[in-house]
Design a protein around this motif. Structure first.
Motif, mmCIF file in Angstrom:
data_model
loop_
_atom_site.group_PDB
_atom_site.id
_atom_site.type_symbol
_atom_site.label_atom_id
_atom_site.label_comp_id
_atom_site.label_asym_id
_atom_site.label_seq_id
_atom_site.Cartn_x
_atom_site.Cartn_y
_atom_site.Cartn_z
ATOM 1 N N ARG A 498 0.829 -1.210 0.000
ATOM 2 C CA ARG A 498 0.000 0.000 0.000
ATOM 3 C C ARG A 498 0.862 1.258 0.000
ATOM 4 N N ILE A 499 1.993 1.208 0.687
ATOM 5 C CA ILE A 499 2.905 2.356 0.689
ATOM 6 C C ILE A 499 3.438 2.620 -0.718
ATOM 7 N N PHE A 500 3.828 1.560 -1.394
ATOM 8 C CA PHE A 500 4.344 1.734 -2.753
ATOM 9 C C PHE A 500 3.245 2.230 -3.688
ATOM 10 N N ASP A 501 2.031 1.742 -3.519
ATOM 11 C CA ASP A 501 0.931 2.191 -4.365
ATOM 12 C C ASP A 501 0.678 3.690 -4.180
ATOM 13 N N THR A 502 0.788 4.164 -2.963
ATOM 14 C CA THR A 502 0.588 5.589 -2.700
ATOM 15 C C THR A 502 1.694 6.430 -3.323
ATOM 16 N N LEU A 503 2.952 5.964 -3.194
ATOM 17 C CA LEU A 503 4.069 6.688 -3.805
ATOM 18 C C LEU A 503 3.961 6.708 -5.329
ATOM 19 N N PHE A 513 -2.705 4.821 -12.908
ATOM 20 C CA PHE A 513 -4.044 4.590 -13.456
ATOM 21 C C PHE A 513 -4.032 3.491 -14.522
ATOM 22 N N ASN A 514 -2.927 3.389 -15.231
ATOM 23 C CA ASN A 514 -2.821 2.295 -16.209
ATOM 24 C C ASN A 514 -2.824 0.937 -15.499
ATOM 25 N N PHE A 515 -2.118 0.831 -14.395
ATOM 26 C CA PHE A 515 -2.117 -0.414 -13.619
ATOM 27 C C PHE A 515 -3.496 -0.686 -13.016
ATOM 28 N N LYS A 516 -4.155 0.335 -12.557
ATOM 29 C CA LYS A 516 -5.491 0.144 -11.997
ATOM 30 C C LYS A 516 -6.480 -0.294 -13.084
ATOM 31 N N GLN A 517 -6.310 0.226 -14.268
ATOM 32 C CA GLN A 517 -7.201 -0.160 -15.357
ATOM 33 C C GLN A 517 -7.033 -1.639 -15.705
ATOM 34 N N HIS A 518 -5.814 -2.140 -15.636
ATOM 35 C CA HIS A 518 -5.554 -3.549 -15.920
ATOM 36 C C HIS A 518 -5.587 -4.429 -14.673
ATOM 37 N N GLN A 519 -5.925 -3.829 -13.511
ATOM 38 C CA GLN A 519 -6.033 -4.563 -12.240
ATOM 39 C C GLN A 519 -4.715 -5.247 -11.885
ATOM 40 N N ILE A 520 -3.650 -4.475 -11.945
ATOM 41 C CA ILE A 520 -2.316 -4.969 -11.586
ATOM 42 C C ILE A 520 -1.896 -4.254 -10.308
ATOM 43 N N SER A 521 -1.697 -5.023 -9.269
ATOM 44 C CA SER A 521 -1.295 -4.492 -7.968
ATOM 45 C C SER A 521 0.214 -4.643 -7.801
ATOM 46 N N PRO A 522 0.840 -3.989 -6.841
ATOM 47 C CA PRO A 522 2.287 -4.139 -6.620
ATOM 48 C C PRO A 522 2.713 -5.572 -6.316
ATOM 49 N N SER A 523 1.795 -6.397 -5.847
ATOM 50 C CA SER A 523 2.172 -7.782 -5.549
ATOM 51 C C SER A 523 2.525 -8.565 -6.803
ATOM 52 N N ALA A 524 2.164 -8.064 -7.990
ATOM 53 C CA ALA A 524 2.447 -8.783 -9.227
ATOM 54 C C ALA A 524 3.892 -8.632 -9.665
ATOM 55 N N TYR A 525 4.599 -7.636 -9.151
ATOM 56 C CA TYR A 525 5.971 -7.403 -9.616
ATOM 57 C C TYR A 525 6.925 -6.964 -8.518
#
Length: 645
Positions: A498-503, A513-525
């Motif tokens: 969540r910290i990385f997502d906020t940064l 927003f591109n990652f959110k559109q494709h439903q890719i969270s930081p846990s994927a990479y």
């Protein structure tokens, strides 16, 4: 009274002949004349019952001939004579009734049959030849699309057998004999009856089955004359004979498709356009060749430009490393005595960020990491001794041992010093990882894939005892411990996501927003980046510089480096499909791999090297983040997501 050996034995082949049970087994046959089972009697009966040339063949009102033993309706009969007769007889008659199948099977035989003789006629005759083809009767003969084969094997094993086609004989017979009064234009139905005459068993000639494969199977030949006979012996080999030299010269060809040789471009190649999509009409050949030549020249220029760019990058890297090595006297005078001075002096801190000299890297890393666990110098020996005892007694977890071996196989493959076959540091790396697993066993933790990369990086720069202590203290930092802590630290890992997502949302909103559109969270990479500390994805030189700053700045620089990687990859991140985006983040983009192979770049380094991620481009993005990156933001996010830290 005739002897038993003179009486031929009649056995049916494939079909049982049609018997008239009223005539064959009735009591009223006592007064009838017994039928003589002799070759002469059989031939006399056949010649007596055979229709004349003037009689029509397909008279449905004509009664079926009867020989007193069984009735044969107007069907052709072929016999196999092995009683020593050399005369070849043939009887053909177009049947007037449909084929009948016996009780043993429903096999239907063709209407045209030939008599095959397989026995010697006279023991005293050495050279026995079959009757000439001109003597064969021509009754009912018609041209058949599939020729029958006349095989005469009356001679012994030392004699050759004559094989000829009935269709070939028909051409010769038509010239001598007149045509029958009636020849049907349709193919006559197959006959349902076939018998063979076999000799009776005798002491000198026991009744045993004789292989007929070599004498009954027609052999395809390439003789130029259609009427030339082919001589085949009883064996599978073809003997030399003066009558068929051409058939012997050419070996038998196997069945199958004949190989074709290309004599030039195919019809498809002549019209196919290599410079236009297949769903569009093809270009003219001259225009297509011109565009293909232009494309090849452009690719040649592109490869030359890429080589020039790599050489320039290599020169700049060497110049940068030389500058770092030339600054070693500053390190020895101002930083080595007390490394904490870099936090107070901005110039020395900037010097640290440019990279630590190779000669001083081991001591600077050890001091920057510290020894928060208060581990002694003998700590590695103690853990290694426990690991060896566990391995010897079989107590060491086999799953952890298998994970270690698999992790070592993928550790820095471009350097080759950890290769299991001939790597000089393979044994040290394996012992260090086994000792690390034992040191974590008291906490109930096992091996985590990715630890081999960290251990290998430390072994390259320092001795194994020193590297083990640095590794244990480095992985005890809160962020790294969360990712290496297994299921017990899952909540802390989610907090760091969540910290990385906020940064990411604050610094790079388009990518967010591109990652959110494709439903890719930081846990994927992010997990694949942080556990090996980028060693799987970045070049080795870039990783060494990232480690220099990471050990000085702490966990906050992990996220800053991760954001810098996304900044380098930003032009490639806008894919229409989620699958393509995930492949790019894993370093498995097929298009980029093909380009790297075409340019001759190695693929055994960092996964992101195929995207052009190197030390220079990465640090350009990291330096550009000074405009919006603030350490206070990192501290505030830690307090919000991890209040107990």
């Amino acid at each position: 009274m005739e002897s038993v050996s003179d009486v031929p034995l009649e056995v049916p082949v494939h079909h049982v002949s049609a018997f008239d049970f009223d005539d064959a087994f009735s009591d009223g046959d006592v007064n009838e004349i017994a039928y003589q089972f002799s070759p002469d009697a059989i031939r006399e009966d056949i010649s007596r019952n055979m229709p004349s040339m003037e009689a029509p063949w397909s008279d449905p009102e004509a009664p079926a001939p009867s020989n007193g033993f069984f009735k044969v309706e107007d069907l052709s009969v072929s016999t196999l004579d092995m009683n020593g007769s050399g005369n070849v007889s043939r009887s053909e008659s177009p049947p007037s009734t449909p084929p009948r199948s016996s009780g043993r099977g429903s096999l239907e035989l063709p209407a045209q049959f030939s008599q095959i003789s397989l026995s010697q006629s006279d023991s005293g005759k050495e050279n026995h030849h079959p009757a000439p083809a001109e003597d064969l009767p021509t009754y009912g003969a018609e041209i058949h699309p599939y020729p029958n084969i006349v095989i005469d094997a009356s001679a012994g094993k030392s004699h050759s057998h004559r094989v000829s086609s009935t269709t070939d004989l028909q051409k010769r017979l038509d010239e001598r004999a007149p045509s029958p009064p009636f020849i049907s234009s349709e193919r006559p139905p197959d006959s349902a009856y076939s018998t063979q005459s076999l000799p009776t068993p005798s002491p000198s000639h026991p009744l045993q089955p004789r292989p007929l494969s070599s004498s009954t199977t027609p052999t395809p030949t390439s003789s130029p004359s259609p009427t030339a006979p082919t001589f085949i012996s009883n064996s599978t080999s073809i003997p030399s004979s003066s009558s068929a030299p051409q058939a012997q010269a050419q070996p038998q060809k196997p069945f199958g498709h004949r190989p074709t040789r290309s004599t030039g471009p195919s019809a498809f190649e002549k019209v196919r356009s290599k410079t236009r999509p297949i769903f569009l009409p093809p270009k003219p050949r001259q225009e297509d060749d011109k565009h293909m030549a232009d494309w090849q020249s452009m690719m040649k220029l592109s490869r030359a430009a890429a080589d020039k760019k790599r050489k320039a990058l290599q020169e700049r890297r060497l110049a940068r490393e030389k500058h770092i090595e030339d600054s070693i006297h500053i390190w020895e005078k101002q930083i080595v005595p007390d490394w904490r001075v870099v936090h107070k002096n901005p110039n020395l801190r900037k010097l640290w960020w440019k990279g630590i000299p190779t000669k001083l890297r081991a001591s600077m890393w050890e001091r920057a990491v510290g020894n928060a666990l208060s581990l002694s110098k003998d700590h590695y020996r103690t853990c290694l001794a426990r690991a060896k005892r566990a391995l010897a007694s079989g107590v060491f977890p086999q799953s952890s041992l298998a994970s270690i071996e698999e992790d070592i196989m993928t550790t820095l493959p471009s350097i080759h010093i950890f290769n299991p076959v001939n790597g000089p540091l393979y044994a040290d790396l394996k012992e260090m990882l086994c000792a690390w697993v034992v040191s974590r066993s008291d906490e109930g933790l096992g091996y985590t894939p990715g630890a081999a990369k960290i251990a290998a990086m430390l072994l390259i720069n320092m001795p194994i005892q020193q590297a083990f202590i640095v590794m244990r203290n480095l992985l005890e930092r809160h962020c790294m411990r969360s990712f290496y802590g297994g299921e017990g630290s899952k909540e802390d890992v989610e907090a760091y996501y969540r910290i990385f997502d906020t940064l990411l949302a604050d610094g790079m909103p388009k990518i967010y927003f591109n990652f959110k559109q494709h439903q890719i969270s930081p846990s994927a990479y992010l997990n694949d980046w942080l556990i090996p500390l980028f060693l799987n994805h970045l070049p080795f030189e870039a990783c060494a510089r990232v480690w220099d700053v990471l050990l000085l700045e702490g966990d906050s620089f992990l996220y800053r480096a991760a954001l810098g990687i996304l900044a380098v990859l930003e032009p490639r991140l806008f894919f229409p499909e989620r699958k393509e985006l995930l492949e790019l983040l894993k370093g498995e983009n097929k298009a980029a791999i093909d380009v790297a192979r075409r340019e001759g770049r190695p693929l055994d380094g960092g996964k992101y090297e195929i995207y052009g991620v190197d030390e220079e481009t990465l640090w350009e993005r990291i330096d550009q983040m000074d405009e919006w990156w603030k350490e206070s933001t990192w501290t505030r996010l830690l307090q919000r997501e991890l209040p107990d830290l």
